[in-house]
Each structure stands twice: as C-alpha cells, then as structure tokens.
Design a protein around this motif. Sequence first.
Motif, PDB file in Angstrom:
ATOM      1  N   VAL A 192     -18.951 103.028 -12.727  1.00  0.00           N
ATOM      2  CA  VAL A 192     -17.909 102.731 -12.049  1.00  0.00           C
ATOM      3  C   VAL A 192     -16.956 104.122 -12.287  1.00  0.00           C
ATOM      4  O   VAL A 192     -16.865 104.618 -13.222  1.00  0.00           O
ATOM      5  CB  VAL A 192     -17.200 101.465 -12.568  1.00  0.00           C
ATOM      6  CG1 VAL A 192     -15.957 101.118 -11.765  1.00  0.00           C
ATOM      7  CG2 VAL A 192     -18.325 100.265 -12.390  1.00  0.00           C
ATOM      8  N   GLU A 193     -16.051 104.517 -11.298  1.00  0.00           N
ATOM      9  CA  GLU A 193     -15.175 105.442 -11.495  1.00  0.00           C
ATOM     10  C   GLU A 193     -14.119 105.064 -12.492  1.00  0.00           C
ATOM     11  O   GLU A 193     -13.894 103.817 -12.637  1.00  0.00           O
ATOM     12  CB  GLU A 193     -14.649 105.718  -9.867  1.00  0.00           C
ATOM     13  CG  GLU A 193     -15.475 106.334  -9.039  1.00  0.00           C
ATOM     14  CD  GLU A 193     -15.058 106.741  -7.777  1.00  0.00           C
ATOM     15  OE1 GLU A 193     -13.605 106.482  -7.602  1.00  0.00           O
ATOM     16  OE2 GLU A 193     -15.597 107.099  -6.503  1.00  0.00           O
ATOM     17  N   ASP A 195     -10.897 105.496 -12.500  1.00  0.00           N
ATOM     18  CA  ASP A 195      -9.819 104.817 -11.868  1.00  0.00           C
ATOM     19  C   ASP A 195      -9.972 103.169 -12.111  1.00  0.00           C
ATOM     20  O   ASP A 195      -9.071 102.665 -12.388  1.00  0.00           O
ATOM     21  CB  ASP A 195      -9.270 105.458 -10.663  1.00  0.00           C
ATOM     22  CG  ASP A 195      -8.566 106.665 -10.893  1.00  0.00           C
ATOM     23  OD1 ASP A 195      -8.253 107.270 -11.833  1.00  0.00           O
ATOM     24  OD2 ASP A 195      -8.359 107.350  -9.838  1.00  0.00           O
ATOM     25  N   ARG A 196     -11.224 103.111 -11.336  1.00  0.00           N
ATOM     26  CA  ARG A 196     -11.539 101.430 -11.358  1.00  0.00           C
ATOM     27  C   ARG A 196     -11.634 100.732 -12.705  1.00  0.00           C
ATOM     28  O   ARG A 196     -11.535  99.732 -13.156  1.00  0.00           O
ATOM     29  CB  ARG A 196     -12.999 101.324 -10.413  1.00  0.00           C
ATOM     30  CG  ARG A 196     -13.323  99.865 -10.357  1.00  0.00           C
ATOM     31  CD  ARG A 196     -12.315  99.261  -9.758  1.00  0.00           C
ATOM     32  NE  ARG A 196     -12.383  97.789  -9.803  1.00  0.00           N
ATOM     33  CZ  ARG A 196     -11.754  96.712  -9.823  1.00  0.00           C
ATOM     34  NH1 ARG A 196     -10.577  96.967  -9.913  1.00  0.00           N
ATOM     35  NH2 ARG A 196     -12.368  95.521  -9.887  1.00  0.00           N
ATOM     36  N   ASP A 199      -8.450 100.217 -13.949  1.00  0.00           N
ATOM     37  CA  ASP A 199      -8.171  98.892 -13.263  1.00  0.00           C
ATOM     38  C   ASP A 199      -8.461  97.467 -13.754  1.00  0.00           C
ATOM     39  O   ASP A 199      -7.939  96.481 -14.036  1.00  0.00           O
ATOM     40  CB  ASP A 199      -8.292  98.995 -11.799  1.00  0.00           C
ATOM     41  CG  ASP A 199      -7.288  99.973 -10.914  1.00  0.00           C
ATOM     42  OD1 ASP A 199      -6.396 100.378 -11.785  1.00  0.00           O
ATOM     43  OD2 ASP A 199      -7.822 100.312  -9.854  1.00  0.00           O
ATOM     44  N   ILE A 200      -9.907  97.704 -14.168  1.00  0.00           N
ATOM     45  CA  ILE A 200     -10.705  96.590 -14.886  1.00  0.00           C
ATOM     46  C   ILE A 200     -10.171  96.221 -16.111  1.00  0.00           C
ATOM     47  O   ILE A 200      -9.817  94.944 -16.448  1.00  0.00           O
ATOM     48  CB  ILE A 200     -12.090  96.935 -14.652  1.00  0.00           C
ATOM     49  CG1 ILE A 200     -12.680  96.995 -13.449  1.00  0.00           C
ATOM     50  CG2 ILE A 200     -12.919  95.916 -15.693  1.00  0.00           C
ATOM     51  CD1 ILE A 200     -14.318  97.442 -13.690  1.00  0.00           C
ATOM     52  N   GLU A 203      -6.545  94.383 -15.718  1.00  0.00           N
ATOM     53  CA  GLU A 203      -6.759  93.054 -14.980  1.00  0.00           C
ATOM     54  C   GLU A 203      -7.244  92.257 -16.198  1.00  0.00           C
ATOM     55  O   GLU A 203      -6.935  90.931 -16.152  1.00  0.00           O
ATOM     56  CB  GLU A 203      -7.739  93.064 -14.010  1.00  0.00           C
ATOM     57  CG  GLU A 203      -7.301  93.707 -12.573  1.00  0.00           C
ATOM     58  CD  GLU A 203      -8.436  94.178 -11.757  1.00  0.00           C
ATOM     59  OE1 GLU A 203      -9.519  93.599 -11.967  1.00  0.00           O
ATOM     60  OE2 GLU A 203      -8.261  94.793 -10.720  1.00  0.00           O
TER      61      GLU A 203
END
Length: 282
Positions: A192-193, A195-196, A199-200, A203
């Motif tokens: 997964v990149e 930035d993602r 975000d994970i 979250e």
Amino acid sequence: MTESLGVLVGYDGSEGGERALAWAAEEAAARRLPLTICHVWQVVYPGFVMMPVDALEKSATELVEAAADKARSTHPGLTVTTRTISGSPAFNLVDQARDAALTVVGSVGMGAFRRALIGTVGSQVAAHGSGVITVVRGEDNPAGPVVVGLDGSPLSAAVLRAALEEAKARTARVVALCVYPESAEVKDAPFVEEDRLRDIARERFEAAVRAGAEDFPGVEVQPRFVDGDPVTELITASEGARVLVVGARRGGSLRKRLLGSSSEGAVHHALSPVTVVHPPEA
C-alpha cells in the motif's frame, strides 16, 4: 494484584516527596480510594559508625505519621494508613505496587546525592513497577488536559482508559496523541502506498479513541495525529498538561522491555507529571 493499598505513595520527607504526597492524596480523594503512605528506610554508616536501628525506626514512624496528618487535614474524611519498611526503596516500592491501584513517586530528593538517589528510585519504580505508576515531576497544571500517548500496541486500550479515568476524576479533558510513523502500527496492509498507510493509521487511531471514550460520555476527548519523533512530540505536548500518560512496552532489549524508549524519554524529560501504565502481570 489486589489494589488493597488504594493509592500508594513513596514518601521521604523531601521536596519531591512532599509533591508526591500532595498528588497522591488528591488522587485518593478524587477516586474515593484509601491512601497508603510508605517510607522505606536504610541503615547507613556515616564515618563507619552505624546509626542505631531503633532511632531510625522511630524517625521513620514519626515521618510517615506527620505525613498522614497532613493528608488528613487537607482531605478530611480520607482514609490514610502508613507503613515503614527497612531495605531498598526501589525494590520495596516495586513490590508494594503490586497491591496498589496507583503508585506515586517523586522525582527529586534532598541535596545533590539524595537528588540523584531519589531520581534513580523514581525511574526504577516507573520501569519495574506494576499497574499504574505516576512520577511527579515537571510542572503540574491543574487546569491542563490529560495528555495520552497512543501507539496502536495491544496496551493502548489500557493506556487510554487510564487517561480517561484520570480525566473523569479531575474533571479534565483528554488530548489523545498518536505520532506517525514511529508510533503508529499499521498491519495487514502490504503493498500500500505510504500516504494510504498514513490514512489507515489515522483512521485506526481515531476509531480506537472513539471506542475507548464510549465508557466516559462526560469526558471531552481531542484526538491529535501528527508526524514526528515520538519522544519529542510527547515532551512538547506535556507542557501545560495536568499529566502525561504513556504505556510501558515490553519488547526488544532488556531496558526497552522494562519501560520502552518513548516512555523512558517521557519519564526523564517531560514537562509535567508522567503516568506509566504497565501490562498486566502474567
């Protein structure tokens, strides 16, 4: 752990000991728990002449009884008990902490040598103790928030709960802090990149904070997700705080297994009192 001692405070009559006593008495009163004042005394040999043991015992008893009178006068109705023990202060306070809901220690003592000694005792109790340990250091801001450092580890839920309980007892708000990437644990997300991944992590952090706060509807909780070095961010966030709450992670080298690099940095350098939450004993 039986928590039969309620709030346990290590007391030596020093300036740091007085601050620890005041903090512990306030905690006991706010949480409606008994207060146990413990003084650990040692036989010393000044100039190769042993001081009389009975004199040391008498002095220790008088010291804790005077401290108990202070606590009772400040908090009428508070149940206060005292105990004196001969031996190593750090070893005995660590042992006593197993039966306390909260253990409180100071950070400085009397004179240059005593200051180093009490500092060592405080850090040893924070590192090796059980349950919840508060080191009363830095500046205590009664109007400040309870700042809690969370890292996504299995202990995070207990650390957050300890912070929420403190905030509820003190009618304070909570600032929940997660530092990325060092503190955030993002699992099950291969390929997964970056930035993602961030975000994970954010979250999951925010979801964990919401879940933990459900049992404390009257406590205001502000989540903060930031980039940076965990120790630096924790120390910065501790300025103006009522208390900084961190977890003791047990992994890696022996020293880190006992406290954890971020928690260790907070205990030694935070600008407010620090509470360390330990994993349950096996």
